[in-house]
Design an enzyme around this catalytic site. Sequence first.
Site, PDB file in Angstrom:
ATOM      1  N   PRO A 197      -4.413   0.910  18.828  1.00  0.00           N
ATOM      2  CA  PRO A 197      -4.336   0.095  17.516  1.00  0.00           C
ATOM      3  C   PRO A 197      -4.184   1.420  16.329  1.00  0.00           C
ATOM      4  CG  PRO A 197      -6.649  -0.327  18.317  1.00  0.00           C
ATOM      5  CD  PRO A 197      -5.833   0.316  19.196  1.00  0.00           C
ATOM      6  N   TYR A 227      -9.242   5.857   7.351  1.00  0.00           N
ATOM      7  CA  TYR A 227      -9.294   6.076   8.876  1.00  0.00           C
ATOM      8  C   TYR A 227     -10.273   7.160   8.890  1.00  0.00           C
ATOM      9  CZ  TYR A 227      -5.166   3.600   9.977  1.00  0.00           C
ATOM     10  OH  TYR A 227      -4.226   2.530   9.895  1.00  0.00           O
ATOM     11  N   HIS A 258       0.817  -1.147  -0.037  1.00  0.00           N
ATOM     12  CA  HIS A 258       0.156   0.100   0.083  1.00  0.00           C
ATOM     13  C   HIS A 258       0.977   1.107   0.072  1.00  0.00           C
ATOM     14  CE1 HIS A 258      -4.265  -1.655   1.478  1.00  0.00           C
ATOM     15  NE2 HIS A 258      -3.747  -2.189   0.359  1.00  0.00           N
ATOM     16  N   TYR A 268       4.128   6.429  10.073  1.00  0.00           N
ATOM     17  CA  TYR A 268       3.015   5.334   9.847  1.00  0.00           C
ATOM     18  C   TYR A 268       3.855   4.314   8.785  1.00  0.00           C
ATOM     19  CZ  TYR A 268      -1.221   2.929   8.377  1.00  0.00           C
ATOM     20  OH  TYR A 268      -2.158   1.989   8.371  1.00  0.00           O
ATOM     21  N   LYS A 315       0.822   0.169  15.080  1.00  0.00           N
ATOM     22  CA  LYS A 315       2.012   0.011  15.525  1.00  0.00           C
ATOM     23  C   LYS A 315       2.357  -1.257  16.515  1.00  0.00           C
ATOM     24  CE  LYS A 315       3.776   3.185  13.099  1.00  0.00           C
ATOM     25  NZ  LYS A 315       3.765   2.291  12.052  1.00  0.00           N
TER      26      LYS A 315
HETATM   27  P1  FAD Z   1       1.364 -11.504  21.956  1.00  0.00           P
HETATM   28  O1  FAD Z   1       0.776 -11.651  20.533  1.00  0.00           O
HETATM   29  O2  FAD Z   1       0.367 -11.238  22.941  1.00  0.00           O
HETATM   30  O3  FAD Z   1       1.830 -13.007  22.219  1.00  0.00           O
HETATM   31  C1  FAD Z   1       2.183 -13.297  23.596  1.00  0.00           C
HETATM   32  C2  FAD Z   1       1.963 -14.799  23.736  1.00  0.00           C
HETATM   33  O4  FAD Z   1       2.343 -15.235  24.953  1.00  0.00           O
HETATM   34  C3  FAD Z   1       0.649 -15.316  23.389  1.00  0.00           C
HETATM   35  O5  FAD Z   1       0.410 -16.368  22.442  1.00  0.00           O
HETATM   36  C4  FAD Z   1       0.334 -16.076  24.910  1.00  0.00           C
HETATM   37  O6  FAD Z   1      -0.725 -16.980  24.824  1.00  0.00           O
HETATM   38  C5  FAD Z   1       1.515 -16.132  25.422  1.00  0.00           C
HETATM   39  N1  FAD Z   1       1.741 -16.244  27.011  1.00  0.00           N
HETATM   40  C6  FAD Z   1       1.036 -15.243  27.860  1.00  0.00           C
HETATM   41  N2  FAD Z   1       1.375 -15.699  28.943  1.00  0.00           N
HETATM   42  C7  FAD Z   1       2.147 -16.748  29.050  1.00  0.00           C
HETATM   43  C8  FAD Z   1       2.848 -17.543  29.938  1.00  0.00           C
HETATM   44  N3  FAD Z   1       2.690 -17.149  31.257  1.00  0.00           N
HETATM   45  N4  FAD Z   1       3.283 -18.481  29.572  1.00  0.00           N
HETATM   46  C9  FAD Z   1       3.392 -18.947  28.090  1.00  0.00           C
HETATM   47  N5  FAD Z   1       3.016 -18.147  27.197  1.00  0.00           N
HETATM   48  C10 FAD Z   1       2.279 -17.091  27.804  1.00  0.00           C
HETATM   49  N6  FAD Z   1      -0.472  -4.247  15.891  1.00  0.00           N
HETATM   50  C11 FAD Z   1      -0.209  -3.688  14.613  1.00  0.00           C
HETATM   51  O7  FAD Z   1       0.957  -3.397  14.530  1.00  0.00           O
HETATM   52  N7  FAD Z   1      -0.908  -3.429  13.560  1.00  0.00           N
HETATM   53  C12 FAD Z   1      -2.496  -3.862  13.877  1.00  0.00           C
HETATM   54  O8  FAD Z   1      -3.011  -3.475  12.813  1.00  0.00           O
HETATM   55  C13 FAD Z   1      -2.857  -4.036  15.016  1.00  0.00           C
HETATM   56  N8  FAD Z   1      -4.378  -4.442  15.008  1.00  0.00           N
HETATM   57  C14 FAD Z   1      -4.374  -5.180  16.458  1.00  0.00           C
HETATM   58  C15 FAD Z   1      -5.938  -5.245  16.433  1.00  0.00           C
HETATM   59  C16 FAD Z   1      -6.348  -5.838  17.610  1.00  0.00           C
HETATM   60  C17 FAD Z   1      -7.813  -6.134  17.748  1.00  0.00           C
HETATM   61  C18 FAD Z   1      -5.336  -6.245  18.690  1.00  0.00           C
HETATM   62  C19 FAD Z   1      -5.945  -6.798  19.826  1.00  0.00           C
HETATM   63  C20 FAD Z   1      -4.146  -5.817  18.540  1.00  0.00           C
HETATM   64  C21 FAD Z   1      -3.697  -5.145  17.246  1.00  0.00           C
HETATM   65  N9  FAD Z   1      -2.240  -4.856  17.218  1.00  0.00           N
HETATM   66  C22 FAD Z   1      -1.868  -4.455  16.091  1.00  0.00           C
HETATM   67  C23 FAD Z   1      -1.110  -5.263  18.254  1.00  0.00           C
HETATM   68  C24 FAD Z   1      -0.504  -6.590  17.963  1.00  0.00           C
HETATM   69  O9  FAD Z   1      -1.365  -7.644  17.753  1.00  0.00           O
HETATM   70  C25 FAD Z   1       0.313  -6.955  19.043  1.00  0.00           C
HETATM   71  O10 FAD Z   1       1.171  -5.792  19.335  1.00  0.00           O
HETATM   72  C26 FAD Z   1       1.222  -8.340  18.977  1.00  0.00           C
HETATM   73  O11 FAD Z   1       0.522  -9.578  19.041  1.00  0.00           O
HETATM   74  C27 FAD Z   1       2.399  -8.319  19.918  1.00  0.00           C
HETATM   75  O12 FAD Z   1       2.852  -9.785  19.799  1.00  0.00           O
HETATM   76  P2  FAD Z   1       3.647 -10.210  21.037  1.00  0.00           P
HETATM   77  O13 FAD Z   1       4.393 -11.691  20.586  1.00  0.00           O
HETATM   78  O14 FAD Z   1       4.384  -9.290  21.611  1.00  0.00           O
HETATM   79  O15 FAD Z   1       2.339 -10.592  21.957  1.00  0.00           O
HETATM   80  C1  DHB Z   2      -5.607  -2.595  11.114  1.00  0.00           C
HETATM   81  C2  DHB Z   2      -5.465  -2.410  12.482  1.00  0.00           C
HETATM   82  C3  DHB Z   2      -5.026  -1.137  12.713  1.00  0.00           C
HETATM   83  O1  DHB Z   2      -5.009  -0.754  14.126  1.00  0.00           O
HETATM   84  C4  DHB Z   2      -4.759  -0.278  11.947  1.00  0.00           C
HETATM   85  O2  DHB Z   2      -4.393   1.016  12.074  1.00  0.00           O
HETATM   86  C5  DHB Z   2      -4.788  -0.634  10.613  1.00  0.00           C
HETATM   87  C6  DHB Z   2      -5.003  -1.754   9.907  1.00  0.00           C
HETATM   88  C7  DHB Z   2      -6.059  -3.999  10.757  1.00  0.00           C
HETATM   89  O3  DHB Z   2      -6.409  -4.903  11.576  1.00  0.00           O
HETATM   90  O4  DHB Z   2      -6.151  -4.379   9.619  1.00  0.00           O
END
Ligand code: FAD
Ligand code: DHB
Length: 389
Positions: A292, A200, A72, A384, A296
């Site tokens: 979100p 957005y 994009h 971004y 980021k």
């Molecule tokens: P997590 O994905 O939370 O992974 C942590 C893992 O650790 C999990 O699998 C969990 O089960 C495991 N865990 C927890 N506790 C324990 C334990 N005690 N022992 C062993 N395992 C454990 N980010 C973006 O950059 N762009 C987006 O568009 C975006 N959209 C989002 C939309 C939504 C609805 C949400 C909720 C988040 C969004 N995010 C987005 C954020 C992004 O999903 C997170 O920042 C990302 O998942 C972080 O990855 P992580 O591996 O650090 O943590």
């Molecule tokens: C999505 C989520 C976001 O927070 C964003 O800024 C852009 C895209 C997504 O889930 O596609």
Amino acid sequence: MRTQVAIIGGGPSGLLLAQLLQRRGIDSIVLERKTKDYVLARIRAGVLEQGLAGLLEEAGCADRLHAEGFSHDGTLIAYGDEMFRIDFKEHTGTPVIVYGQTEVTRDLYEAREKAGGPIVFNVEDVVIHGADTNTPHVTYTVDGTTQRIDCDFIAGCDGFHGVSRKTIPADLRREYEKVYPFGWLGILSETPPVSHELIYSNTPRGFALASMRNENLCRYYIQCSVDDNIKDWSDDAFWDEFKKRLPADMAAKLVTGPSIEKSIAPLRSFVTEPMRWGRLFLCGDAAHIVPPTGAKGLNTAASDVHYLYNGLREFYETGSADGIDAYSANALSRVWKAERFSWWFSSLMHRYPDQSDFDQRMQIAELEFLRSNKAAQKAMAENYVGLPY
Ligand code: FAD
Ligand code: DHB
């Protein structure tokens, strides 16, 4: 058991770190609380920065990203029926890639399995011991049996609700938090995207975001109350509200259909400092959360992985601890900038419960400034697409 790096959490941070280390001959064991299917069923991020794409390449996991991801070159910003575009290519020369976190995680699991790297699922009662010594270990229970892993380092990649952050004594960490007075209701539907580029939208009814995963899979969000119950949001109610928050020409083109996933996420800004205690390193959502808006979260988790991976690599390849000693400061420097951008973009686009008419006019004034000012557009585009590592 013994390994070089014990990784707690099999989300994108933990898996990416494991795979990068593996490619350099550094062993790790990943401990995940849930099942693989559970992790893969979580619908989360959708927009990847080039930095994350580069790490996936280095980890040998980018083939499907390149084949199926969508590049994009810009994004659309709407307020009422007005809409303008921020051109990432013009301002930064760099696009973002639309490719779901679910797919990133799937590719990382596949690579880990192919490489024969251990992942233990369904672990319970994970406890970190001796993180402030040179001989840390981790204990956990699986199938009712307690196990122990001795290691050189522990990577706390276990998300916001994990155990790693809380292992750092409270008097040695400082936490910063802002909870927003609204949430995001998101749906996934097998319908063609209303727009090729993300929209957005700031409206008097609240924020909306039109995102996508592919030509027949949409990810749409609306700002909702934190007290809303997902059961009270029928698909029809979602579509009605979503339509009202798009510019009229876009609403007229919207194709609706049944949702295949629907969830409400709260919005929070959170940072803990430092991101290291002895031989324990926090990575990703374990150390910080962004609202979100601006996508980021996953991308900031990836930049932590970059700093930690390079620090560990330097340690094992040269014996120098300089990289791991600088980890917390380097990671936090970029984290705070992502926090600022996500906070700014959230503040610009949402309707707040206590917002005055003046506050609303300030949002419109800022949107009109952004619409007309190249310097402001460049600053937005640089953030971004992702600030440099
Ligand atoms: P997590 O994905 O939370 O992974 C942590 C893992 O650790 C999990 O699998 C969990 O089960 C495991 N865990 C927890 N506790 C324990 C334990 N005690 N022992 C062993 N395992 C454990 N980010 C973006 O950059 N762009 C987006 O568009 C975006 N959209 C989002 C939309 C939504 C609805 C949400 C909720 C988040 C969004 N995010 C987005 C954020 C992004 O999903 C997170 O920042 C990302 O998942 C972080 O990855 P992580 O591996 O650090 O943590
Ligand atoms: C999505 C989520 C976001 O927070 C964003 O800024 C852009 C895209 C997504 O889930 O596609």
